[in-house]
Design a protein around this motif. Structure first.
Motif, mmCIF file in Angstrom:
data_model
loop_
_atom_site.group_PDB
_atom_site.id
_atom_site.type_symbol
_atom_site.label_atom_id
_atom_site.label_comp_id
_atom_site.label_asym_id
_atom_site.label_seq_id
_atom_site.Cartn_x
_atom_site.Cartn_y
_atom_site.Cartn_z
ATOM 1 N N GLN A 29 10.107 -11.755 0.365
ATOM 2 C CA GLN A 29 11.047 -12.219 1.388
ATOM 3 C C GLN A 29 11.366 -13.698 1.171
ATOM 4 N N LYS A 88 1.698 -15.431 -5.824
ATOM 5 C CA LYS A 88 0.705 -14.350 -5.807
ATOM 6 C C LYS A 88 -0.591 -14.779 -6.474
ATOM 7 N N SER A 138 -2.761 -8.305 2.824
ATOM 8 C CA SER A 138 -1.703 -7.338 2.507
ATOM 9 C C SER A 138 -0.360 -7.761 3.100
ATOM 10 N N LEU A 139 -0.376 -8.333 4.286
ATOM 11 C CA LEU A 139 0.860 -8.782 4.921
ATOM 12 C C LEU A 139 1.382 -10.057 4.273
ATOM 13 N N THR A 195 7.378 -16.195 -7.543
ATOM 14 C CA THR A 195 6.592 -15.037 -7.108
ATOM 15 C C THR A 195 5.262 -14.959 -7.829
ATOM 16 N N VAL A 252 1.026 -10.998 1.210
ATOM 17 C CA VAL A 252 1.616 -10.649 -0.079
ATOM 18 C C VAL A 252 3.013 -10.068 0.103
ATOM 19 N N GLN A 253 3.232 -9.345 1.189
ATOM 20 C CA GLN A 253 4.559 -8.783 1.452
ATOM 21 C C GLN A 253 5.577 -9.866 1.798
#
Length: 89
Positions: free
Chosen positions: A43, A73, A35-36, A69, A38-39
Motif C-alpha cells: 500500500q 520487508k 502479518s498486518l 518494498t 507486511v500487508q
C-alpha cells in the motif's frame, strides 16, 4: 546532481533508506501484528508510485517501488527476529 537530489525531484528519498526508515516507523505502532504490517508495504509502495508519477517520474516507479518494498520487508524481518531472539536490529 547526486542520486539523493534526483530522487528529491520526484518527491521521494533513496528507496533503500526510505524503505528502512518506513519499516522502523511502523514497527510496533498500535500493536499491529507482523502479518498486518507486511500487508501495509505494498500500500505504501503504491502511494509512493502515485506520488512519483504525478511528479514526472513514471519511468522510475517500478524500480523505486521494488527497491523500497525489498528494503522495508528486510528491515521488518530484522526487527521481528531481534524481538524474538533478544538481539539488536
Amino acid at each position: 546532481m547526486t542520486p539523493d537530489e534526483a530522487w528529491t525531484v520526484f518527491g521521494v528519498s533513496d528507496p533503500i533508506k526510505h524503505g528502512k526508515a518506513w519499516a522502523e516507523s511502523v514497527w510496533g505502532v498500535d500493536g499491529l501484528p507482523m502479518s498486518l504490517v507486511v500487508q501495509l508495504v505494498p500500500q505504501e509502495a503504491d502511494a509512493l508510485g502515485k506520488t512519483m508519477t504525478k511528479r514526472g517520474g513514471a519511468p522510475l516507479v517500478e524500480h523505486y517501488c521494488s527497491a523500497f518494498t525489498i528494503s522495508a520487508k528486510a528491515r521488518l524481518f530484522d526487527l521481528y527476529m531481534s524481538r524474538h531472539h533478544g538481539g539488536c536490529a
